[in-house]
Design an enzyme around this catalytic site. Sequence first.
Site, PDB file in Angstrom:
ATOM      1  N   TYR A  61      28.118  14.743  -1.124  1.00  0.00           N
ATOM      2  CA  TYR A  61      27.903  13.393  -0.052  1.00  0.00           C
ATOM      3  C   TYR A  61      27.947  11.724  -0.458  1.00  0.00           C
ATOM      4  O   TYR A  61      28.876  11.751   0.502  1.00  0.00           O
ATOM      5  CB  TYR A  61      25.786  13.083   0.309  1.00  0.00           C
ATOM      6  CG  TYR A  61      25.920  12.140   0.589  1.00  0.00           C
ATOM      7  CD1 TYR A  61      26.381  11.700   1.781  1.00  0.00           C
ATOM      8  CD2 TYR A  61      25.153  11.130  -0.127  1.00  0.00           C
ATOM      9  CE1 TYR A  61      26.170  10.534   3.034  1.00  0.00           C
ATOM     10  CE2 TYR A  61      25.065  10.026   0.655  1.00  0.00           C
ATOM     11  CZ  TYR A  61      25.636   9.924   1.691  1.00  0.00           C
ATOM     12  OH  TYR A  61      25.066   8.120   2.863  1.00  0.00           O
TER      13      TYR A  61
ATOM     14  N   SER B 178      27.863   3.992   0.544  1.00  0.00           N
ATOM     15  CA  SER B 178      25.974   3.646  -0.494  1.00  0.00           C
ATOM     16  C   SER B 178      26.377   3.573  -1.628  1.00  0.00           C
ATOM     17  O   SER B 178      26.673   3.800  -2.069  1.00  0.00           O
ATOM     18  CB  SER B 178      25.977   5.544  -0.402  1.00  0.00           C
ATOM     19  OG  SER B 178      24.613   5.805  -0.983  1.00  0.00           O
TER      20      SER B 178
ATOM     21  N   LYS C 273      31.820   9.283   0.732  1.00  0.00           N
ATOM     22  CA  LYS C 273      31.720   7.897   0.632  1.00  0.00           C
ATOM     23  C   LYS C 273      32.709   7.454  -0.023  1.00  0.00           C
ATOM     24  O   LYS C 273      33.450   6.785   0.091  1.00  0.00           O
ATOM     25  CB  LYS C 273      30.594   7.437  -0.005  1.00  0.00           C
ATOM     26  CG  LYS C 273      29.099   8.097   0.748  1.00  0.00           C
ATOM     27  CD  LYS C 273      30.096   6.799   2.755  1.00  0.00           C
ATOM     28  CE  LYS C 273      28.241   8.012   3.534  1.00  0.00           C
ATOM     29  NZ  LYS C 273      28.204   7.371   4.783  1.00  0.00           N
TER      30      LYS C 273
END
Length: 358
Positions: free
Chosen positions: A156, A128, A160
């Site tokens: 989050y 992302s 990643k």
Amino acid sequence: MSSKSYIVVTGGAGYIGSHTVVELIYHGYNVIAIDNLCNSSYEAIARIEFLVRKSVLFYNIDLRDEKQLSHIFSSYNVQGVLHFSALKAVGESTKIPLDYYDNNIYGSITLLRVMNKHNIKTIVFSSSATVYGDATRFENMIPIPENCPNEPTNPYGKTKYVIENLIKDLQKSDPTWRGAILRYFNPIGAHPSGLIGEDPLNVPNNLLPFLAQVAIGRREKLYVFGNDYESHDGTPIRDYIHVVDLAKGHIAALEYMNSLESDVGLYREWNLGTGKGSTVFDIVNAFSQASGKELPYEIVGRRDGDVLNLTADPSRAKKELNWIATMTVEQACRDLWKWTTENPFGFRVDNYHWKVFN
Ligand code: NAD
Ligand code: WQD
């Protein structure tokens, strides 16, 4: 074991996974979709089958279940893996970070371990733009190139970042691995057929799903998170990419890896974005046009963690993968509106109790 070869798609019932399964099948791949349905519904798989007129192998398992995962890899001739499954809500990740680290990182470790054990060493990972954090902290980093330093600002995004590095280190330790890291910007829209699309479980976090629920009457108005940014209308700038373009980026990455000489490994990051920025009000206007509805909104304070500008430099993907986004924001809004009007409560029948405003 059958001689037919398969691509395993983790998170295959989810928003981006389901659109990519469709593209894989259109490109002649056989697919095994894996999903624990924690944020999706089996109906997505049934709709894919209807759309492509083929059955799709589906396993309802949790990626962290090494035994069941291993059983799949022992039963089929797996060629490679597209790894979408993850928890993905930024705000939620700050409240339940343990769940995010456990699901996303432990799930990925389990997957990579099982792949290694079965000598399957080709993975495309859903990363992302969130790994870049606030790229406006640098001069000359907008549009954002892949070499922009990473500084994720929420749990989050950190998952990643960790998983990217996990794949990088694994590839360093065993150069026969091939890892394609795809950093998505803001995926939007739905399949033009109106059969599959994004189906948020609770209150949507993202702009387009929220706007769609306003337009269809499930929500009263959009809350615009701040109009005091340095953009043409004061609202933040994002690179919104049609989900079908994004899905095609995965085929391009897979084909790029398959085209390499058999003894050549790879670790490489690619941005998947359009290179074009739109503000919140640009999107409100485009969606209002697509839906033919006035979209009420109220300006409220800035959302924690939001940044002014996240626009991709997609030139590496163009040059190396021969991939570019071809669909416009307007097309994405039209496709989202078709999906919304034909499925006002998404895939879930139990959503029918939701309040309808008009
Ligand atoms: P999604 O929630 O629709 O899809 C993820 C799927 O993974 C869901 O179907 C969910 O049920 C499944 N899943 C989650 N944990 C699992 C587990 N432990 N075992 C098995 N299945 C599990 O999300 P999406 O928007 O399709 O995102 C796909 C991927 O792309 C994610 O990795 C996400 O982080 C990444 N991504 C998404 C966006 C976005 O804005 N949608 C942007 C950048 C990156
Ligand atoms: C877009 C713009 C908001 C909702 C997120 C993740 C990112 C990636 C993509 C996974 C922003 C504004 C939004 C609303 C608003 N996901 N907005 N009212 O935050 O750019 O990116 O999804 O990897 O990691 O952070 O997307 O759709 O939430 O917001 O005004 O109700 O819309 O402020 O400017 P974002 P978004």
